[in-house]
Write a protein that holds these residues in place. Structure first.
Motif, PDB file in Angstrom:
ATOM      1  N   ASP A   1      27.445 -23.669 -10.949  1.00  0.00           N
ATOM      2  CA  ASP A   1      27.567 -22.449 -10.144  1.00  0.00           C
ATOM      3  C   ASP A   1      27.464 -21.206 -11.018  1.00  0.00           C
ATOM      4  OD1 ASP A   1      27.799 -23.805  -7.844  1.00  0.00           O
ATOM      5  OD2 ASP A   1      29.956 -23.462  -7.549  1.00  0.00           O
TER       6      ASP A   1
ATOM      7  N   GLU B   1      24.023 -20.636 -12.221  1.00  0.00           N
ATOM      8  CA  GLU B   1      23.271 -20.046 -11.113  1.00  0.00           C
ATOM      9  C   GLU B   1      23.545 -18.546 -11.024  1.00  0.00           C
ATOM     10  OE1 GLU B   1      24.750 -20.513  -7.190  1.00  0.00           O
ATOM     11  OE2 GLU B   1      22.739 -20.719  -6.324  1.00  0.00           O
ATOM     12  N   GLU B   2      24.817 -18.204 -11.091  1.00  0.00           N
ATOM     13  CA  GLU B   2      25.196 -16.795 -10.990  1.00  0.00           C
ATOM     14  C   GLU B   2      24.509 -15.969 -12.076  1.00  0.00           C
ATOM     15  OE1 GLU B   2      29.384 -16.065 -10.756  1.00  0.00           O
ATOM     16  OE2 GLU B   2      29.175 -13.937 -11.240  1.00  0.00           O
TER      17      GLU B   2
ATOM     18  N   ILE C   1      20.768 -15.579 -11.368  1.00  0.00           N
ATOM     19  CA  ILE C   1      20.524 -14.665 -10.249  1.00  0.00           C
ATOM     20  C   ILE C   1      20.848 -13.225 -10.633  1.00  0.00           C
ATOM     21  CG2 ILE C   1      21.320 -13.991  -7.937  1.00  0.00           C
ATOM     22  CD1 ILE C   1      21.354 -16.962  -7.240  1.00  0.00           C
ATOM     23  N   LEU C   2      21.956 -13.037 -11.347  1.00  0.00           N
ATOM     24  CA  LEU C   2      22.309 -11.679 -11.776  1.00  0.00           C
ATOM     25  C   LEU C   2      21.247 -11.091 -12.704  1.00  0.00           C
ATOM     26  CD1 LEU C   2      26.176 -11.775 -12.301  1.00  0.00           C
ATOM     27  CD2 LEU C   2      24.911 -10.430 -10.620  1.00  0.00           C
TER      28      LEU C   2
ATOM     29  N   ASP D   1      18.138 -11.392 -12.077  1.00  0.00           N
ATOM     30  CA  ASP D   1      16.973 -11.196 -11.214  1.00  0.00           C
ATOM     31  C   ASP D   1      15.952 -12.329 -11.251  1.00  0.00           C
ATOM     32  OD1 ASP D   1      17.755  -8.676 -10.106  1.00  0.00           O
ATOM     33  OD2 ASP D   1      17.168  -7.712 -11.978  1.00  0.00           O
TER      34      ASP D   1
ATOM     35  N   PRO E   1      16.816 -16.313  -6.209  1.00  0.00           N
ATOM     36  CA  PRO E   1      17.556 -17.497  -5.782  1.00  0.00           C
ATOM     37  C   PRO E   1      16.712 -18.768  -5.720  1.00  0.00           C
ATOM     38  CG  PRO E   1      17.240 -15.991  -3.940  1.00  0.00           C
ATOM     39  CD  PRO E   1      16.785 -15.277  -5.175  1.00  0.00           C
ATOM     40  N   GLN E   2      15.463 -18.639  -5.307  1.00  0.00           N
ATOM     41  CA  GLN E   2      14.658 -19.853  -5.164  1.00  0.00           C
ATOM     42  C   GLN E   2      14.321 -20.474  -6.508  1.00  0.00           C
ATOM     43  OE1 GLN E   2      11.342 -18.943  -2.658  1.00  0.00           O
ATOM     44  NE2 GLN E   2      12.565 -19.208  -0.785  1.00  0.00           N
TER      45      GLN E   2
ATOM     46  N   SER F   1      17.327 -21.988  -8.097  1.00  0.00           N
ATOM     47  CA  SER F   1      17.769 -23.289  -7.610  1.00  0.00           C
ATOM     48  C   SER F   1      16.783 -24.388  -8.015  1.00  0.00           C
ATOM     49  CB  SER F   1      18.079 -23.240  -6.111  1.00  0.00           C
ATOM     50  OG  SER F   1      16.968 -23.561  -5.356  1.00  0.00           O
TER      51      SER F   1
ATOM     52  N   THR G   1      13.456  -3.653 -11.846  1.00  0.00           N
ATOM     53  CA  THR G   1      13.068  -4.054 -10.496  1.00  0.00           C
ATOM     54  C   THR G   1      13.559  -5.456 -10.173  1.00  0.00           C
ATOM     55  OG1 THR G   1      11.085  -2.733 -10.787  1.00  0.00           O
ATOM     56  CG2 THR G   1      11.101  -4.228  -8.923  1.00  0.00           C
ATOM     57  N   GLY G   2      13.958  -5.646  -8.953  1.00  0.00           N
ATOM     58  CA  GLY G   2      14.420  -6.960  -8.516  1.00  0.00           C
ATOM     59  C   GLY G   2      13.283  -7.804  -7.963  1.00  0.00           C
ATOM     60  N   GLN G   3      13.573  -8.495  -6.864  1.00  0.00           N
ATOM     61  CA  GLN G   3      12.622  -9.457  -6.304  1.00  0.00           C
ATOM     62  C   GLN G   3      11.321  -8.798  -5.858  1.00  0.00           C
ATOM     63  OE1 GLN G   3      13.480 -12.763  -6.698  1.00  0.00           O
ATOM     64  NE2 GLN G   3      15.014 -11.596  -7.822  1.00  0.00           N
ATOM     65  N   ASN G   4      11.344  -7.488  -5.628  1.00  0.00           N
ATOM     66  CA  ASN G   4      10.125  -6.819  -5.192  1.00  0.00           C
ATOM     67  C   ASN G   4       9.012  -6.891  -6.238  1.00  0.00           C
ATOM     68  OD1 ASN G   4       8.522  -3.926  -4.805  1.00  0.00           O
ATOM     69  ND2 ASN G   4       8.988  -5.013  -2.920  1.00  0.00           N
TER      70      ASN G   4
ATOM     71  N   LYS H   1       7.911  -9.343  -7.595  1.00  0.00           N
ATOM     72  CA  LYS H   1       7.061 -10.481  -7.243  1.00  0.00           C
ATOM     73  C   LYS H   1       5.985 -10.049  -6.245  1.00  0.00           C
ATOM     74  CE  LYS H   1       8.560 -14.171  -4.837  1.00  0.00           C
ATOM     75  NZ  LYS H   1       9.627 -15.152  -4.559  1.00  0.00           N
ATOM     76  N   GLN H   2       6.413  -9.256  -5.242  1.00  0.00           N
ATOM     77  CA  GLN H   2       5.451  -8.739  -4.272  1.00  0.00           C
ATOM     78  C   GLN H   2       4.422  -7.860  -4.957  1.00  0.00           C
ATOM     79  OE1 GLN H   2       8.064  -9.905  -2.565  1.00  0.00           O
ATOM     80  NE2 GLN H   2       8.365  -8.631  -0.746  1.00  0.00           N
TER      81      GLN H   2
END
Lengths: 291, 441
Positions: A24, A27-28, A31-32, A34, A37-38, A41, A220-223, A225-226
Motif C-alpha cells: 500500500d 502504491e502511495e 501515485i504521489l 504522479d 493509478p493504473q 497498479s 504536470t499530473g496525469q494530463n 499523458k493526454q
C-alpha cells in the motif's frame, strides 16, 4: 527528490511489519509521484507476482526488483535512442508543448549544450504569437552570442522556419533549434499549425526534423499523458524534454508515458541556469528514486 | 472541464441505481471505482483517501445499506462529501475600503501569472468600471515586463515597470506612482518561483510586507499533479494568500487540483482562466462544479425535499404497521400529503434523472387530479372506515362516492389499489431495525 528517497527508505525499513501495508505504501509513493493509478497498479502487481513466484521476501531484493522493473520500462524505449544529429548539416530540431512548460528556456539550454560542444547553432523564433516571445529568446541569443531568425509578431511561423532553414543552409550552420508557440493540445487550429510547421521543415530538408521534442513540465499530473498522446498524433515526437525537475514534483508521469505511448525521454532540465540540462539517463533517473 | 469525472460518476451511479439493494461488497466496488477516477483526475492521494473514508464511515455508520433506498442515500453522501471537498460559495473580486485596492499574483514558473494579471485587470475593468493598472515586478524572466506591457496596451491598461530596480522597490514605486495618479485597482505581477526556493520566497514575502496587498492570489496550473497541494500549502505558509486563480482549464485536464486544494489549504479557488483570449476568465462556482461532476443536481433537490417532508418517526411507525398488516387510510393519506407537499407530480418527476423517468412514469400512471379524487374519497370516510378499511361495505361505498363526488366504481378502484399497496409494501418490509420507508406509489 530527497523526500521520496527518505520515504522509500522508511518504507523498506518497515517492510517486515505487514506485507499488505508495505505494498500500500509503495502504491502511495508511486501515485504521489504522479506515476498514475493504473500504471502503479500494473507495476505493483507484476512485481508482486515475481516476488511470489521467485519466493523473494527480502526487502532489498524486492527493492531491486521494483527498480529493475521501472528501469525496463524506461530503457525499452531509450536504450539506443540517444539524441540524433544528422550526417547532413544542418541538423534540425523542433520543440513543441503546451503553454508555460519551458520551451524557450529549454531551447536556450540546448543551444548552450551544443555551443559548448563547438557546434554552430541557429535559433529560430517561431513563436510569433505570444507577446514578447521574440524578446525572450533574443535575450538568450545575445547572452550566448548566437544568431537568431525572427519575423514580426503574428506573422506565419512556417515562413520564419523556412527563412531560418534557408539561412542555415547558406551559412553552413550545424544545428537549427526551432522554438514554437505554446499551444493547448486541445486547440485544433494550433495543432494543425504545428503540423504545418513540421511539413515546412520536412519539405525544405527532404527529411523529417531530426528531433521533434515535446516539452513536458514535471509538475504536470496525469494530463501530461493526454498532451503526449495528442502531440504524438499530430507530429509524432521523437522524444521528451522533462523540465522543472528542481521543483518538488518528480515527473513520474513519464514512466506511464514511456510505457504506454512509447516516447522516450531525451533530456531533463533542472533549474534557471543555462547549464541545467542533461541527457536523460534512465538508470540515473530510477536510481535516484531509490538510492 | 471536469467531463471526465462527470462521465465516471454518471456511469457509476447508473450502475448502482439499478441495484435494489447494496451489499457491503457493492459499496467496496463503488468506492474503488471512485478512487480510481479521482486519482486519474489528479486529486491528491491523501484527499482521496480521506474522501473515501468519510463516505464509507457515513454509509456504514447510518446503516443505510440496510435501508430500502441505499443507492440514493449513498449518492447523497458522495455528493455531500464532494461539496465539502470543493468548498461552497463563490467569491467575486473584492475591493479595499479605501482605494487603491492592491492585488498581488504569485506562483510557480509557467502557470500563467502574466496572462492572468491581464485577464484579471480586464475583468475588473469591465465588470466594475474601475481604473486598473498593473505593475511588472518580474525582473528575472527575459522580456517578462515587455510581455506584460504589450498585452496591457492592447487592452488599454497602464503598466508600471523599471528594469533597473529590484522587485520590492518596483512594487513600492509602482504603488506610489499609481496612488498619485488615482488608480482604483493595482495588480502586481511577480516572477515565477519554486516554493522551495528560500531566497525567492523571502523576496515575495518582502513585497507583501512593503505593499500590504488587499488580496494575494496564487496562480495555479489546473494540470498540476499530486504536488499541487504541497505547492499551495507552502505558498500559504509564507504568504497566507487569499485565494487561487486556476489557469489552463481549456486543456482537457480532469481538474483534480481544484478538488484537493480547497480541502487541504482551506483557500477558495476564486477565478478560472479558460482560454487564450483575455475574456476567457471567470468567477469559480464550486457548488455548481460539484453538481456538474455528479451530473445530478435535480435528484439532490428531490432527496432534500423528501427529507424535509417525511417525518422519520412516523415513517418508522408506519413500517411497523405495514408489517403487521395494520396500515390504514389515515397513514395512506398522510403519506400522500407528504408527497404532495414536495410539489406537483409533474415537478417531482421532472427532478428524476432522465434514465429513470420513463420507468417510474409507466408504473405510476397518475396525475394530480387523480390524487385530488383520492383525497376527496378518503376525506368522505368516517374515522372508523379510515382506520379499518375492511368495514367498508356497499352502502358505505355509496355514501363515500356521493360525499366525494365520485362513483362507486372509483371507490372500488381505490380500495383495490389500497389493498394491493398493502400487499406490495408488506413484501418490501421486513421485521426489525431501521428500514426507511418506500413510498406507496
Amino acid at each position: 527528490m530527497q523526500k521520496l528517497i527518505k520515504n522509500l527508505n522508511f518504507i523498506w525499513n518497515k517492510f517486515r511489519r505487514t506485507n499488505e501495508q508495505f505494498w500500500d505504501e509503495i502504491e502511495e509513493q508511486l501515485i504521489l509521484n504522479d506515476v498514475g493509478p493504473q500504471t502503479t497498479s500494473l507495476i505493483i502487481s507484476s512485481v508482486r507476482q515475481e516476488t511470489l513466484s521467485g519466493n523473494i521476501n527480502y526487502i532489498d531484493n524486492i527493492k531491486e526488483l521494483l527498480k529493475k522493473h521501472l528501469l525496463d520500462i524506461m530503457e525499452e524505449q531509450s536504450a539506443d535512442s540517444g539524441y540524433i544529429l544528422s550526417d547532413k548539416a544542418p541538423t534540425v530540431w523542433m520543440l513543441a508543448g503546451v503553454n508555460g512548460v519551458g520551451k524557450t528556456s529549454s531551447i536556450a539550454k540546448l543551444a548552450k549544450f551544443f555551443k559548448d560542444k563547438g557546434k554552430q547553432v541557429l535559433l529560430t523564433a517561431a513563436d510569433t504569437y505570444r507577446a514578447a516571445a521574440y524578446e525572450q529568446i533574443d535575450h538568450f541569443a545575445q547572452v550566448l552570442g548566437l544568431p537568431i531568425v525572427h519575423h514580426q509578431r503574428y506573422s506565419d511561423p512556417g515562413a520564419v522556419v523556412y527563412d531560418s532553414l534557408e539561412k542555415a543552409i547558406a551559412k553552413g550552420i550545424d544545428i537549427v533549434l526551432i522554438d514554437t508557440a505554446g499551444r493547448m493540445h486541445t486547440a485544433y487550429n494550433l495543432m494543425e499549425e504545428l503540423k504545418k510547421i513540421k511539413k515546412v521543415i520536412t519539405k525544405k530538408i527532404s527529411r523529417e526534423p531530426d528531433e521533434t521534442l515535446i516539452v513536458l513540465d514535471s509538475t504536470t499530473g496525469q494530463n501530461a499523458k493526454q498532451q503526449a498522446a495528442i502531440f504524438r498524433e499530430a507530429v509524432q515526437p521523437s522524444g521528451i524534454i522533462l523540465t522543472k525537475t528542481d521543483g518538488t514534483s518528480k515527473g513520474g508521469i513519464v514512466i506511464t508515458i514511456t510505457n504506454e505511448l512509447k516516447i522516450p525521454v531525451k533530456f531533463i532540465t533542472s533549474g534557471e541556469k543555462l547549464d541545467n540540462i542533461e541527457v536523460f539517463d534512465a538508470k540515473k533517473f530510477i536510481d535516484s528514486l531509490f538510492s | 472541464m471536469f467531463e471526465f469525472l462527470t462521465a465516471k460518476f454518471e456511469d457509476l451511479f447508473y450502475k448502482i441505481r439499478n441495484k435494489g439493494k447494496l451489499s457491503p461488497q457493492d459499496l467496496e466496488v463503488a468506492l474503488r471505482e471512485i478512487r480510481m477516477a479521482l486519482l486519474e483526475a489528479d486529486v491528491n492521494f491523501k484527499v482521496v483517501k480521506e474522501f473515501l473514508e468519510n463516505i464509507k464511515a457515513r454509509a456504514l455508520g447510518q446503516n443505510i445499506l440496510e435501508s430500502l433506498t441505499p443507492t440514493q442515500q449513498v449518492i447523497k453522501i458522495v455528493n455531500d462529501e464532494m461539496i465539502k471537498m470543493l468548498g461552497s460559495g463563490s467569491s467575486d473580486a473584492s475591493f479595499a475600503g479605501k482605494p487603491p485596492t492592491v492585488y498581488m499574483l504569485v506562483g510557480l514558473q509557467g502557470t500563467g501569472k502574466t496572462t492572468a494579471t491581464i485577464k484579471l485587470a480586464d475583468f475588473i475593468k469591465n465588470k466594475y468600471q474601475r481604473k486598473v493598472s498593473v505593475i511588472a515586478a518580474d525582473i528575472y524572466r527575459p522580456a517578462a515586463a515587455k510581455q506584460l506591457s504589450d498585452n496591457a496596451s492592447q487592452h488599454g491598461i497602464e503598466v508600471y515597470h523599471n528594469e533597473k530596480a529590484d522587485p520590492v522597490t518596483i512594487a513600492a514605486e509602482g504603488l506610489d506612482f499609481y496612488r498619485k495618479s488615482g488608480a482604483d485597482v493595482i495588480i502586481i505581477d511577480t516572477a515565477g518561483r519554486l516554493q522551495i526556493d528560500a531566497d525567492m520566497m523571502n523576496e515575495v514575502a518582502a513585497i507583501k510586507k512593503k505593499v500590504l496587498p488587499h488580496q494575494i492570489l496564487l496562480v495555479l496550473d489546473a494540470m498540476t499533479g499530486q504536488e499541487a497541494v504541497n505547492i499551495a500549502q507552502q505558498f500559504n505558509e509564507k504568504l497566507e494568500f487569499d485565494g487561487i486563480i486556476l489557469t489552463k482549464l481549456d486543456s482537457d485536464t480532469r481538474g483534480g487540483a481544484a478538488l484537493s486544494i480547497n480541502h487541504v489549504v482551506k483557500k477558495p479557488v476564486k477565478f478560472i482562466s479558460t482560454g487564450e483570449k483575455v475574456e476567457d476568465f471567470d468567477i469559480f462556482h464550486p457548488d455548481r462544479i460539484a453538481s456538474r461532476i455528479l451530473g445530478m443536481g435535480d435528484v439532490l433537490t428531490l432527496i432534500e425535499k423528501a427529507e424535509k417532508v417525511i417525518d422519520e418517526k412516523k415513517a418508522k411507525e408506519l413500517e411497523q404497521k405495514i408489517f403487521k398488516n395494520e396500515m390504514n387510510f389515515v397513514d395512506f393519506i398522510d403519506q400522500m400529503k407528504s408527497i404532495r407537499k414536495m410539489g406537483s407530480l409533474d415537478k417531482i418527476f421532472s427532478m428524476l434523472p432522465v434514465q429513470n423517468r420513463s420507468k417510474v412514469l409507466s408504473n405510476v400512471n397518475m396525475d394530480d387530479s387523480q390524487l385530488d379524487r383520492i383525497e376527496a374519497m378518503v376525506n368522505s370516510m368516517t374515522v372508523q372506515e379510515r382506520l379499518k378499511p375492511y368495514i367498508i361495505n356497499g352502502s358505505r361505498k355509496k355514501r363515500i362516492a356521493a360525499g366525494s363526488g365520485t362513483s362507486v366504481g372509483d371507490v372500488n378502484k381505490l380500495l383495490k389499489q389500497f389493498s394491493m399497496a398493502q400487499q406490495t409494501l408488506k413484501q418490501f418490509s421486513r421485521p426489525g431495525g431501521n428500514k426507511g420507508f418506500k413510498l406507496p406509489f
